[in-house]
Design an enzyme around this catalytic site. Structure first.
Site, PDB file in Angstrom:
ATOM      1  N   ASP A   1       6.487  -7.200   4.712  1.00  0.00           N
ATOM      2  CA  ASP A   1       5.881  -8.005   3.645  1.00  0.00           C
ATOM      3  C   ASP A   1       4.736  -7.232   2.978  1.00  0.00           C
ATOM      4  O   ASP A   1       4.150  -7.706   2.000  1.00  0.00           O
ATOM      5  CB  ASP A   1       5.444  -9.392   4.131  1.00  0.00           C
ATOM      6  CG  ASP A   1       4.386  -9.337   5.214  1.00  0.00           C
ATOM      7  OD1 ASP A   1       4.022  -8.225   5.653  1.00  0.00           O
ATOM      8  OD2 ASP A   1       3.905 -10.416   5.622  1.00  0.00           O
ATOM      9  N   SER A   2       4.448  -6.015   3.485  1.00  0.00           N
ATOM     10  CA  SER A   2       3.548  -5.110   2.757  1.00  0.00           C
ATOM     11  C   SER A   2       4.090  -4.871   1.354  1.00  0.00           C
ATOM     12  O   SER A   2       3.372  -4.387   0.478  1.00  0.00           O
ATOM     13  CB  SER A   2       3.399  -3.782   3.508  1.00  0.00           C
ATOM     14  OG  SER A   2       4.662  -3.255   3.841  1.00  0.00           O
TER      15      SER A   2
ATOM     16  N   ASP B   1      10.865  -8.594   7.554  1.00  0.00           N
ATOM     17  CA  ASP B   1       9.675  -9.382   7.882  1.00  0.00           C
ATOM     18  C   ASP B   1       9.869 -10.847   7.497  1.00  0.00           C
ATOM     19  O   ASP B   1      10.376 -11.137   6.407  1.00  0.00           O
ATOM     20  CB  ASP B   1       8.474  -8.848   7.087  1.00  0.00           C
ATOM     21  CG  ASP B   1       7.364  -8.334   7.982  1.00  0.00           C
ATOM     22  OD1 ASP B   1       7.389  -8.612   9.198  1.00  0.00           O
ATOM     23  OD2 ASP B   1       6.490  -7.630   7.465  1.00  0.00           O
TER      24      ASP B   1
ATOM     25  N   GLU C   1       4.633 -12.415  12.931  1.00  0.00           N
ATOM     26  CA  GLU C   1       3.282 -12.078  13.396  1.00  0.00           C
ATOM     27  C   GLU C   1       2.705 -13.158  14.303  1.00  0.00           C
ATOM     28  O   GLU C   1       2.918 -14.345  14.081  1.00  0.00           O
ATOM     29  CB  GLU C   1       2.350 -11.904  12.185  1.00  0.00           C
ATOM     30  CG  GLU C   1       2.754 -10.767  11.275  1.00  0.00           C
ATOM     31  CD  GLU C   1       1.786 -10.563  10.102  1.00  0.00           C
ATOM     32  OE1 GLU C   1       0.741 -11.256  10.026  1.00  0.00           O
ATOM     33  OE2 GLU C   1       2.085  -9.712   9.254  1.00  0.00           O
TER      34      GLU C   1
ATOM     35  N   GLU D   1      -0.791  -3.489  15.672  1.00  0.00           N
ATOM     36  CA  GLU D   1      -1.502  -2.974  14.490  1.00  0.00           C
ATOM     37  C   GLU D   1      -3.015  -3.134  14.658  1.00  0.00           C
ATOM     38  O   GLU D   1      -3.500  -4.186  15.105  1.00  0.00           O
ATOM     39  CB  GLU D   1      -1.040  -3.748  13.239  1.00  0.00           C
ATOM     40  CG  GLU D   1      -1.768  -3.308  11.971  1.00  0.00           C
ATOM     41  CD  GLU D   1      -1.119  -3.805  10.688  1.00  0.00           C
ATOM     42  OE1 GLU D   1      -0.080  -4.488  10.756  1.00  0.00           O
ATOM     43  OE2 GLU D   1      -1.668  -3.503   9.619  1.00  0.00           O
TER      44      GLU D   1
HETATM   45  O1  KIV Z   1       4.608  -5.372   6.387  1.00  0.00           O
HETATM   46  C1  KIV Z   1       4.520  -4.275   6.951  1.00  0.00           C
HETATM   47  O2  KIV Z   1       4.728  -3.204   6.369  1.00  0.00           O
HETATM   48  C2  KIV Z   1       4.166  -4.278   8.360  1.00  0.00           C
HETATM   49  C3  KIV Z   1       3.780  -2.956   8.961  1.00  0.00           C
HETATM   50  C4  KIV Z   1       2.409  -2.627   8.572  1.00  0.00           C
HETATM   51  C5  KIV Z   1       3.972  -2.951  10.436  1.00  0.00           C
HETATM   52  O3  KIV Z   1       4.163  -5.292   8.982  1.00  0.00           O
END
Ligand code: KIV
Length: 273
Positions: free
Chosen positions: A43-44, A82, A114, A182
């Site tokens: 979700d980044s 994610d 998460e 993280e």
């Molecule tokens: O969303 C993402 O890219 C992540 C990574 C930072 C592990 O969760």
């Protein structure tokens, strides 16, 4: 392509696991060509692709759309999608349905979520109960940015250290097959990695995790913000800006297109290539 059993074998052999994020056809293609073990459609994407200030506005539809594109570029790599903010926080029926959509519509092999509270453990158990592999994510979980009061390293004090360690153990017991850690002290990354049978993959979690993950745009020098734990392997931002700028100046100067870029009426049956 790896599967949940082969990831555990890599840990047993102490072979490091490489995870990278990707969000579309080209990034999926490049990450697969680099031979990463696992792709995360994180979700980044909200920050590095969609331009939001954090990950919270990313929707399930966004992740499905980007996972589909990534899968077209990476047909032979294990992909984890994610679960976005609030897609696994309500009732367990909705949680299971949302996880299933990432697999069935997105083409992912697993999902990631998460947190390690009781409610999150229940969500992991419910999804694993649907035969969907789950990766858990502890420490500086970006979807909790408001609850944390900013992006702060977690587990630095004794109580936080012990809490995350306990959550890691609970997550393994709930059936997650991998744990992303993280923004935690290296010592915590080491202790959890030694304690668990499932592999840990770290990002800002030190050198002793069973694998490492970085965000595609961060490692290629295309992000607005660079955290301490990021290594930039190139600066594509400068290269892209320079190439695009060159096109602008050449068009303005009448230098592009040149003779070799134009079609000639006398040459018949030319294919446009
Ligand atoms: O969303 C993402 O890219 C992540 C990574 C930072 C592990 O969760």
């Amino acid at each position: 392509m790896h599967n949940i059993r082969t990831f555990r074998k890599l840990k047993k052999k102490t072979e490091k696991i490489v995870m990278m994020t990707a969000y579309d056809y080209p990034s999926g293609k490049y990450v697969q060509a680099a031979e990463a073990d696992i792709i995360l459609v994180g979700d980044s994407l909200g920050m590095v692709v969609l331009g939001y200030p954090d990950t919270l506005k990313v929707t399930l539809e966004d992740i499905i759309h980007h996972t589909k594109a990534c899968r077209r570029g990476a047909d032979d790599t294990f992909i984890v999608a994610d679960m976005p903010f609030m897609s696994y926080h309500l009732d367990l029926e909705t949680t299971k349905r949302n996880a299933a959509r990432l697999i069935l519509e997105g083409g992912a092999n697993a999902v990631k979520l998460e947190g390690g509270s009781e409610a999150r453990i229940a969500a992991i158990t419910a999804i694993v109960g649907c035969e969907i592999p789950v990766i858990a994510h502890l420490g500086l979980t970006p979807q909790s940015v408001y609850a944390f009061g900013g992006y702060r390293v977690q587990g630095k004090k004794e109580a936080g250290f012990a809490k995350i360690l306990k959550q890691a153990i609970d997550i393994q017991a709930a059936g997650a097959f991998m744990l992303v850690l993280e923004g935690v002290p290296e010592e915590l990354g080491r202790v959890i990695s030694e304690k668990l049978q499932i592999p840990t993959v770290g990002i800002g979690a030190g050198r002793y995790c069973d694998g490492q993950v970085l965000v595609y745009h961060d490692m290629l020098g295309m992000s607005d913000f660079v955290a301490k734990f990021v290594k930039e392997y190139d600066n594509l931002s400068d290269k892209i800006t320079s190439a695009l700028g060159q096109f602008c100046s050449e068009v303005k100067a009448g230098e592009f297109p040149a003779k070799e870029h134009v079609y000639n009426a006398i040459e018949n049956n030319e294919d446009i290539k």
